[in-house]
Design a protein around this motif. Structure first.
Motif, PDB file in Angstrom:
ATOM      1  N   LYS A  78     -56.205 -10.994   3.208  1.00 21.18           N
ATOM      2  CA  LYS A  78     -55.112 -10.126   3.643  1.00 21.18           C
ATOM      3  C   LYS A  78     -54.481 -10.645   4.932  1.00 21.18           C
ATOM      4  O   LYS A  78     -53.273 -10.498   5.148  1.00 21.18           O
ATOM      5  N   LEU A  79     -55.296 -11.242   5.804  1.00 23.54           N
ATOM      6  CA  LEU A  79     -54.739 -11.814   7.038  1.00 23.54           C
ATOM      7  C   LEU A  79     -53.819 -12.994   6.738  1.00 23.54           C
ATOM      8  O   LEU A  79     -52.764 -13.151   7.362  1.00 23.54           O
ATOM      9  N   LEU A  80     -54.205 -13.823   5.788  1.00 24.61           N
ATOM     10  CA  LEU A  80     -53.346 -14.934   5.381  1.00 24.61           C
ATOM     11  C   LEU A  80     -52.008 -14.414   4.859  1.00 24.61           C
ATOM     12  O   LEU A  80     -50.937 -14.960   5.166  1.00 24.61           O
ATOM     13  N   TRP A  81     -52.081 -13.361   4.072  1.00 25.17           N
ATOM     14  CA  TRP A  81     -50.875 -12.750   3.478  1.00 25.17           C
ATOM     15  C   TRP A  81     -49.984 -12.132   4.558  1.00 25.17           C
ATOM     16  O   TRP A  81     -48.773 -12.372   4.591  1.00 25.17           O
ATOM     17  N   LEU A  82     -50.575 -11.346   5.452  1.00 23.56           N
ATOM     18  CA  LEU A  82     -49.791 -10.681   6.489  1.00 23.56           C
ATOM     19  C   LEU A  82     -49.171 -11.702   7.445  1.00 23.56           C
ATOM     20  O   LEU A  82     -48.031 -11.537   7.893  1.00 23.56           O
ATOM     21  N   LYS A  83     -49.924 -12.726   7.748  1.00 22.29           N
ATOM     22  CA  LYS A  83     -49.425 -13.755   8.658  1.00 22.29           C
ATOM     23  C   LYS A  83     -48.194 -14.451   8.079  1.00 22.29           C
ATOM     24  O   LYS A  83     -47.241 -14.772   8.805  1.00 22.29           O
ATOM     25  N   GLU A  84     -48.206 -14.660   6.758  1.00 25.04           N
ATOM     26  CA  GLU A  84     -47.086 -15.347   6.107  1.00 25.04           C
ATOM     27  C   GLU A  84     -45.910 -14.417   5.851  1.00 25.04           C
ATOM     28  O   GLU A  84     -44.748 -14.800   6.037  1.00 25.04           O
ATOM     29  N   LYS A  85     -46.192 -13.184   5.442  1.00 20.74           N
ATOM     30  CA  LYS A  85     -45.142 -12.300   4.949  1.00 20.74           C
ATOM     31  C   LYS A  85     -44.545 -11.369   6.007  1.00 20.74           C
ATOM     32  O   LYS A  85     -43.470 -10.821   5.797  1.00 20.74           O
ATOM     33  N   ASN A  86     -45.248 -11.170   7.109  1.00 21.60           N
ATOM     34  CA  ASN A  86     -44.759 -10.197   8.092  1.00 21.60           C
ATOM     35  C   ASN A  86     -45.003 -10.724   9.507  1.00 21.60           C
ATOM     36  O   ASN A  86     -45.889 -10.258  10.231  1.00 21.60           O
TER      37      ASN A  86
END
Length: 484
Positions: free
Chosen positions: A135-143
């Motif tokens: 989820k951290l990878l996702w949040l870092k990229e998307k937001n």
């Protein structure tokens, strides 16, 4: 009498239970909160809802017991939760739960792009987008705007205990399920933090599961013991029986676990190894599809009012559901296939089948899948268990309990109390407070309510049926998904 409260912060409710020094329930209560699913893949909760449930539960339970007998409060919480916090210690996000799978696409790209499998080899956690790591990878990229505002990265228990202590703490067991923890060093993994560009100061302080949290909350005058994660604590609260056993925890989701006292990690990463207490570890694996599938069938397919009606249908179908097979991966899957894109369905459906057969096939499919996890654990251990201990909400379904015995070929024990995680939290609190010296002092007092022996003729049928089901499963997960 000494009383200890176990607080179990779950995915959709918090249970608060007072136990005496023998592990008997004195008083219990539960407060629910909604799971937010407003978009595809979303599964969030509001942290303030959970905090309210914890405080209400503690207030109610304390009002029902003699305060002079209350010695401490222990905590359990669901694994794989994540909240981003700003510099003023206010939540920037809701709680991302294990069931939130919006990180899947980003996570798969990162696995292809970088050698995450090797980077995370010491975490003890199977590589999957459910992890806070994913989820951290996702949040870092998307937001990026949200990421730039983030001062602290915590789990739900760390957030709750901050309200009492004004400091972020996380126990080894909960940290172990994040994907950021080095199981060998019992510290945050430097290489993973560097990969994410996260500083250790942004993460909670790591402590053992018997740690007493400094308490500045004036209304609670007893020690707060941090406890562990719900899965590891469930294994701590099993009745002591002679046989070597695995715990099968079956509620909304399910898991198979066993304890080890020497640290070992699963090399193929299909099993987790999570810390429990005092150099005891829990090895096992979870499945997404258990009671939630049974509820889906009741509500969405058959539109029935009660589970008893659904159960009665399944009982009227013969062993093997007349050759009808069900692959249960309607919520994607963790173990045994670790594929969030997996889907489920029926195979072998003909005009002779009725709603009774569909109901039985669903239960049998869930249990064939659980048996695959058991076999994976057998391979890791190099031996088979003598018996299974079944806990969780589905343990109340005696038809399900007998099916578990018949499909797996193992005797099944069901304890008197299935509130295993709250009791596990209370046991760690009693150890920390020196009320007891060892979990065995509680485990030997716990009783088995029911025993389900294997029906040998039925098991023989299921051995053959499971081989066929496994071919169907491979077709629907490996070959089907491979077709572009």
């Amino acid at each position: 009498m000494s009383i200890v409260i176990g607080v179990d912060i779950g995915t959709t409710s918090t249970k608060t239970i007072a136990f005496d020094e023998l592990g008997h329930i004195v008083y219990q209560t539960s407060y629910d909160y909604p799971l937010i699913t407003e978009e595809t893949g979303q599964a969030e909760e509001r942290p303030q809802d959970i905090l309210r449930a914890v405080k209400l539960g503690l207030t109610e339970v304390q009002s029902k017991i003699a305060i002079v007998e209350l010695k401490g409060i222990g905590f359990s919480s669901a694994m794989h939760t994540l909240i981003l916090i700003d510099k003023n210690n206010h939540p920037l996000t809701n709680v991302y739960t294990w069931a939130d799978n919006r990180a899947t696409d980003t996570f798969k790209k990162d696995i292809i792009k970088d050698d995450l499998f090797d980077l995370t080899k010491n975490t003890g956690a199977p590589l999957h987008p459910m992890l806070p790591l994913g989820k951290l990878l996702w949040l870092k990229e998307k937001n990026k705007k949200l990421w730039d505002k983030t001062a602290f990265i915590v789990d739900i228990k760390s957030y709750i205990l901050y309200q009492f202590s004004q400091h972020y703490y996380v126990d080894f067991a909960t940290a172990n399920s994040s994907g950021l923890f080095n199981t060998y060093t019992k510290n945050w993994d430097d290489n993973i933090l560097q990969y994410l560009n996260i500083k250790k100061e942004q993460l909670p302080q790591l402590v053992d599961t018997t740690f007493q949290v400094p308490n500045f909350e004036s209304s609670i005058k007893v020690p707060l013991i941090i406890g562990g994660s719900d899965g590891t604590l469930a294994n701590l609260s099993n009745p002591q029986i002679d046989e070597r056993f695995y715990t099968v925890s079956c509620g909304t989701s399910a898991a198979v676990r066993t304890n080890i006292d020497t640290l070992r990690l699963c090399q193929n990463r299909k099993l987790f190894t999570y810390y429990q207490y005092q150099n005891n570890w829990v090895v096992g694996a979870p499945t997404n599809n258990a009671g939630d599938v049974w509820q889906w069938l009741k509500d969405k397919i058959f539109n029935l009012a009660t589970f008893e009606e659904l159960n009665d249908l399944a009982k009227k179908s013969p062993v093997g559901a007349k050759g009808l097979f069900f692959v249960p991966y309607i919520f994607g899957e963790r173990a045994p296939i670790w594929n969030p894109d997996a889907s489920g369905g029926f195979m072998g459906l003909t005009a002779i089948h009725t709603n009774k057969d569909l109901a039985r096939a669903v239960l049998e499919g869930e249990l064939y899948n659980i048996n695959l996890i058991i076999k994976e654990l057998n391979q890791f251990n190099g031996q088979r268990p003598e018996a299974l201990i079944l806990v969780g909400g589905m343990a109340k379904n005696q038809f399900f309990d007998q099916l578990l015995a018949d499909i797996t070929g193992y005797k099944v024990y069901v304890p008197e109390s299935v509130e295993a995680s709250a009791l596990g939290a209370a046991i760690l609190a009693m150890i920390s407070l020196k009320i007891i010296a060892s979990p065995l002092m509680i485990q030997k007092e716990l009783k088995i309510a029911k025993v389900f022996n294997v029906n040998s003729p039925n098991h023989a049928i299921y051995v053959t049926m499971e081989k066929k089901w496994n071919k169907v499963r491979q077709l629907m997960t490996e070959e089907w998904l491979a077709v572009e």
